[in-house]
Every structure is written in structure tokens, then in C-alpha cells.
Design an enzyme around this catalytic site. Sequence first.
Site, mmCIF file in Angstrom:
data_model
loop_
_atom_site.group_PDB
_atom_site.id
_atom_site.type_symbol
_atom_site.label_atom_id
_atom_site.label_comp_id
_atom_site.label_asym_id
_atom_site.label_seq_id
_atom_site.Cartn_x
_atom_site.Cartn_y
_atom_site.Cartn_z
ATOM 1 N N HIS A 105 -3.287 7.582 1.618
ATOM 2 C CA HIS A 105 -3.800 6.140 0.965
ATOM 3 C C HIS A 105 -4.873 5.969 1.783
ATOM 4 O O HIS A 105 -5.584 6.482 3.352
ATOM 5 C CB HIS A 105 -2.784 5.317 1.775
ATOM 6 C CG HIS A 105 -3.117 4.015 2.002
ATOM 7 N ND1 HIS A 105 -3.857 3.097 0.542
ATOM 8 C CD2 HIS A 105 -2.930 2.189 2.374
ATOM 9 C CE1 HIS A 105 -3.690 2.068 0.320
ATOM 10 N NE2 HIS A 105 -3.867 1.816 2.223
ATOM 11 N N ASN A 157 -10.382 -0.063 -0.486
ATOM 12 C CA ASN A 157 -9.049 0.091 -0.750
ATOM 13 C C ASN A 157 -7.977 -0.510 -1.559
ATOM 14 O O ASN A 157 -8.063 -2.108 -2.093
ATOM 15 C CB ASN A 157 -8.447 -0.403 0.681
ATOM 16 C CG ASN A 157 -6.437 -0.836 0.617
ATOM 17 O OD1 ASN A 157 -5.880 -0.588 0.382
ATOM 18 N ND2 ASN A 157 -5.977 -1.208 2.586
ATOM 19 N N CYS A 170 0.607 -1.089 0.019
ATOM 20 C CA CYS A 170 -0.289 0.016 0.219
ATOM 21 C C CYS A 170 0.677 1.619 -0.093
ATOM 22 O O CYS A 170 0.509 2.594 -0.850
ATOM 23 C CB CYS A 170 -0.890 0.169 0.920
ATOM 24 S SG CYS A 170 -2.147 -1.306 0.944
HETATM 25 C C1 LIG Z 1 -10.568 -4.582 10.005
HETATM 26 C C2 LIG Z 1 -11.251 -3.824 10.493
HETATM 27 C C3 LIG Z 1 -12.332 -2.317 9.742
HETATM 28 C C4 LIG Z 1 -11.991 -4.559 11.938
HETATM 29 O O1 LIG Z 1 -12.394 -3.222 12.483
HETATM 30 P P1 LIG Z 1 -12.499 -3.770 14.139
HETATM 31 O O2 LIG Z 1 -13.839 -2.328 14.844
HETATM 32 O O3 LIG Z 1 -11.727 -3.825 14.281
HETATM 33 O O4 LIG Z 1 -13.241 -4.868 14.019
HETATM 34 P P2 LIG Z 1 -12.812 -6.179 14.720
HETATM 35 O O5 LIG Z 1 -11.678 -7.308 13.425
HETATM 36 O O6 LIG Z 1 -12.384 -6.303 15.986
HETATM 37 O O7 LIG Z 1 -14.124 -7.742 14.711
HETATM 38 C C5 LIG Z 1 -15.185 -7.033 15.550
HETATM 39 C C6 LIG Z 1 -15.651 -8.207 14.970
HETATM 40 O O8 LIG Z 1 -16.958 -8.525 13.496
HETATM 41 C C7 LIG Z 1 -16.684 -9.367 12.930
HETATM 42 N N1 LIG Z 1 -16.421 -8.986 11.278
HETATM 43 C C8 LIG Z 1 -15.081 -9.055 10.796
HETATM 44 N N2 LIG Z 1 -15.236 -8.643 9.918
HETATM 45 C C9 LIG Z 1 -17.055 -8.118 9.546
HETATM 46 C C10 LIG Z 1 -17.625 -8.319 8.309
HETATM 47 N N3 LIG Z 1 -17.267 -7.778 7.002
HETATM 48 N N4 LIG Z 1 -18.823 -8.058 8.192
HETATM 49 C C11 LIG Z 1 -19.174 -8.583 9.499
HETATM 50 N N5 LIG Z 1 -18.873 -8.714 10.944
HETATM 51 C C12 LIG Z 1 -17.404 -8.814 11.059
HETATM 52 C C13 LIG Z 1 -15.693 -9.630 13.385
HETATM 53 O O9 LIG Z 1 -15.619 -11.436 13.702
HETATM 54 C C14 LIG Z 1 -15.127 -9.486 14.885
HETATM 55 O O10 LIG Z 1 -16.677 -10.471 15.445
HETATM 56 P P3 LIG Z 1 -16.359 -11.250 17.665
HETATM 57 O O11 LIG Z 1 -16.241 -9.863 18.071
HETATM 58 O O12 LIG Z 1 -17.693 -11.909 17.561
HETATM 59 O O13 LIG Z 1 -15.156 -11.876 16.974
HETATM 60 C C15 LIG Z 1 -10.670 -2.403 11.257
HETATM 61 O O14 LIG Z 1 -9.988 -3.524 12.316
HETATM 62 C C16 LIG Z 1 -9.572 -2.224 10.457
HETATM 63 O O15 LIG Z 1 -9.557 -1.073 8.830
HETATM 64 N N6 LIG Z 1 -8.094 -2.176 10.302
HETATM 65 C C17 LIG Z 1 -7.297 -1.256 10.083
HETATM 66 C C18 LIG Z 1 -6.905 -2.323 8.374
HETATM 67 C C19 LIG Z 1 -6.749 -1.860 6.905
HETATM 68 O O16 LIG Z 1 -6.881 -1.143 7.237
HETATM 69 N N7 LIG Z 1 -5.638 -2.575 6.524
HETATM 70 C C20 LIG Z 1 -4.892 -2.273 5.481
HETATM 71 C C21 LIG Z 1 -3.596 -0.594 5.668
HETATM 72 S S1 LIG Z 1 -2.803 -1.299 4.037
#
Ligand SMILES: CC(C)(COP(=O)(O)OP(=O)(O)OC[C@H]1O[C@@H](n2cnc3c(N)ncnc32)[C@H](O)[C@@H]1OP(=O)(O)O)[C@@H](O)C(=O)NCCC(=O)NCCS
Length: 322
Positions: free
Chosen positions: A249, A279, A113
Site C-alpha cells: 500500500h 495515497n 486502505c
Molecule cells: C503524516 C506524516 C507525514 C507526518 O509526519 P511527522 O514526521 O509524523 O510529522 P508530525 O505530524 O509530527 O508534524 C511535524 C510538524 O510538521 C507540521 N506539518 C504537518 N503537515 C505539514 C505540511 N503539510 N506541511 C508543512 N508542515 C506540516 C506539523 O504541524 C508539525 O509542526 P509542529 O512541530 O510545529 O507542531 C506521518 O506521520 C505519516 O506519514 N503518517 C502515516 C500516515 C499514513 O500513511 N496514513 C495512511 C495510512 S492508510
Amino acid sequence: MIRSVLVGTGSALPRRAVSNAELAERVDTSDEWIVERTGISNRHIAAPDETTSSLATDAARKAIEAAGFEASSIDLIVLATATPDQTFPATATIVQNNLGCRGGIAFDVAAVCSGFLYAVGVADSMLRTGMAKRALVIGSETFSRILDWEDRTTCVLFGDGAGAIVLEAQEQGEEGSRGILATRLHADGAHNELLYVDGGPSTTGTVGKLRMKGREVFRHAVVNLAEVLKEVLEETGHSPSDIDWLVPHQANARILDATARKLNLPAEKVVMTVGQHANTSAASVPLALDQAVRDGRIVQGDLVVLEAMGGGFTWGASVVRI
Ligand SMILES: CC(C)(COP(=O)(O)OP(=O)(O)OC[C@H]1O[C@@H](n2cnc3c(N)ncnc32)[C@H](O)[C@@H]1OP(=O)(O)O)[C@@H](O)C(=O)NCCC(=O)NCCS
């Protein structure tokens, strides 16, 4: 002094847009969850005939046209991608052939990225040292090909697309100088396991699928981006209040909001396209930049800051006077 001046931008998206509702038919997710956690509503997904090189070529043609140059005058192509058409040759050479500009330098950069920022840093160094005069810097990705479409924690976050800029080596004075004023790049290989692809030519002999621990990535992203932005602004003698536009980004609207808050930058100064593109990895910064140039927000004379963070981890930022 020689500076790399930005003289054209372009971008390209696959024909097909895929909504959150459509994804919810494939995996256990919902429009509400995706919008609330990421700000994403739509992404574009490449058809089999749309590849990293074809999207890159479309974006490059538009950038060259905006610059008013002949494609044959481009003597450097740096293409950032983590999803090349083939393991080799470099996708940049395919684009070079498509554009009909032969004989110059063409190679790919892999920093996921942050790839576009790395490509800008490399191209800028080569232009300022006289190795080339006119550079195409491209970010192009087809992440849909490396997503695990059964994994709801990753497949909802990414999309395909390409963005390109043309940089020209130009003599500029110290005062009000146009061009890339500074770029800072970093990597920390200790965090490989937080964001990676579980395959590759030398390990499994397969392409592999993207794996990510989203929550940890989020935490590192906010800290690293705030630090590198501070660093690059200090280097150019600017403060956050001098920034006309931040082009970040586009990983997640919440990361963008948190970064803007840390800089005390009003949300209106942040170019945000993640809602429509998701993304697109190395393509996201030049895609957002092109959108803001074409809709008239970014104009000549503006101070623009580009930043990105991605797998590796890698991260970086650039200050550009348009
Ligand atoms: C990925 C992201 C959106 C997840 O959000 P979060 O608030 O951290 O959520 P979590 O991963 O803690 O998951 C919370 C719950 O949602 C669930 N969940 C995950 N993806 C899901 C989806 N697409 N739909 C519904 N529920 C989902 C998980 O299973 C979890 O459930 P649980 O509590 O029963 O285990 C967030 O962490 C994020 O944006 N991270 C950065 C990722 C990124 O930008 N990466 C690229 C960098 S280049």
C-alpha cells in the site's frame, strides 16, 4: 486444487495531476516538507465528471482486455472503496452495468486502505468454493472528495485513482502452482479515532471529512505490516528472500522503507508509486501492481507479496504466484 489465478491487470488515473507546489498555494506547506516526510511529489485529482465508478470502469476494462476475456464472462465483481458514488447501491453494481455484464455477483467492500486486500481475500474464497469462475477485483477511490482542503496535515497525503485485477478459478497442481497462495486479514477496532471520517449516513447525515493522527498511524503501520507479512510467508512456507516483488500500500515512502528493512528486502524489490500517485487508499496496491506488470518488471512465475494497512485499523497481506 482450484486456485484464483491472476490473468489481467488494469488501472486508471484522473486526467489532472497536482504537484506539491500547487498545493503550497492553497495551504501552508512546501514541496520540501512533503517530499522529505512522505516521498510524495504528485497526486491525481478527479474532476467532477470523474467518479469512483468511472475510474473503476476504466481500470476494469483494461484488466479484462489484458485477460483476453469478454466482459460478459465476469460473474463476480468485488469493489473496494471508502468513497462510493452513492451510499447505495454498491458502486460495483454501477461498474457491472457500465461493463455490460449482468446477473453475476457484485458488491462493495469497505476496509479503507486495506480494502483491496480484503476484496482479494473474499473473491479468492468465492472462486475456490465454486461460487464464481471469473472475478474482477477493483480498488477505486476519490479521496479528494472527503479531504479537508484547509488541513495541511492530511490534504497533501492523498490522491484519486483506480486499479483492477481479473482472477480466474483454475485447476493447479501443488508444485509451482500459480494463483493466490494465501491471504491473511486482520482488524482492531480499538483504534478508530486515529484515522476516520467525521460523518456518515447514520450519524451526521453528511459525508464528512478525513481526520488522522498521522504519527500514531505510522507507528502502528510498521508493526502490523511486519507481523502480517511474517504470518502469510510462514503459511506458504516462503522466506523473505523468496519474494520477487513486494507491492505495498502506497501511503508513505518512509513506511515502505521501514517495512522492507524489517524484512531485509532490498529496496529494488519494492514497487513504489507513492511519489506520483500519493495515497490512493484501496486503489494503491492494484495501481502499483498494474504499473509493474505493464512496465515488464513483474512477469509470470514471480512470487509477489501484496500488503496494506488502513483505517479501522484493518491490515492484511497476500502471497501470489503470478
Ligand atoms: C503524516 C506524516 C507525514 C507526518 O509526519 P511527522 O514526521 O509524523 O510529522 P508530525 O505530524 O509530527 O508534524 C511535524 C510538524 O510538521 C507540521 N506539518 C504537518 N503537515 C505539514 C505540511 N503539510 N506541511 C508543512 N508542515 C506540516 C506539523 O504541524 C508539525 O509542526 P509542529 O512541530 O510545529 O507542531 C506521518 O506521520 C505519516 O506519514 N503518517 C502515516 C500516515 C499514513 O500513511 N496514513 C495512511 C495510512 S492508510
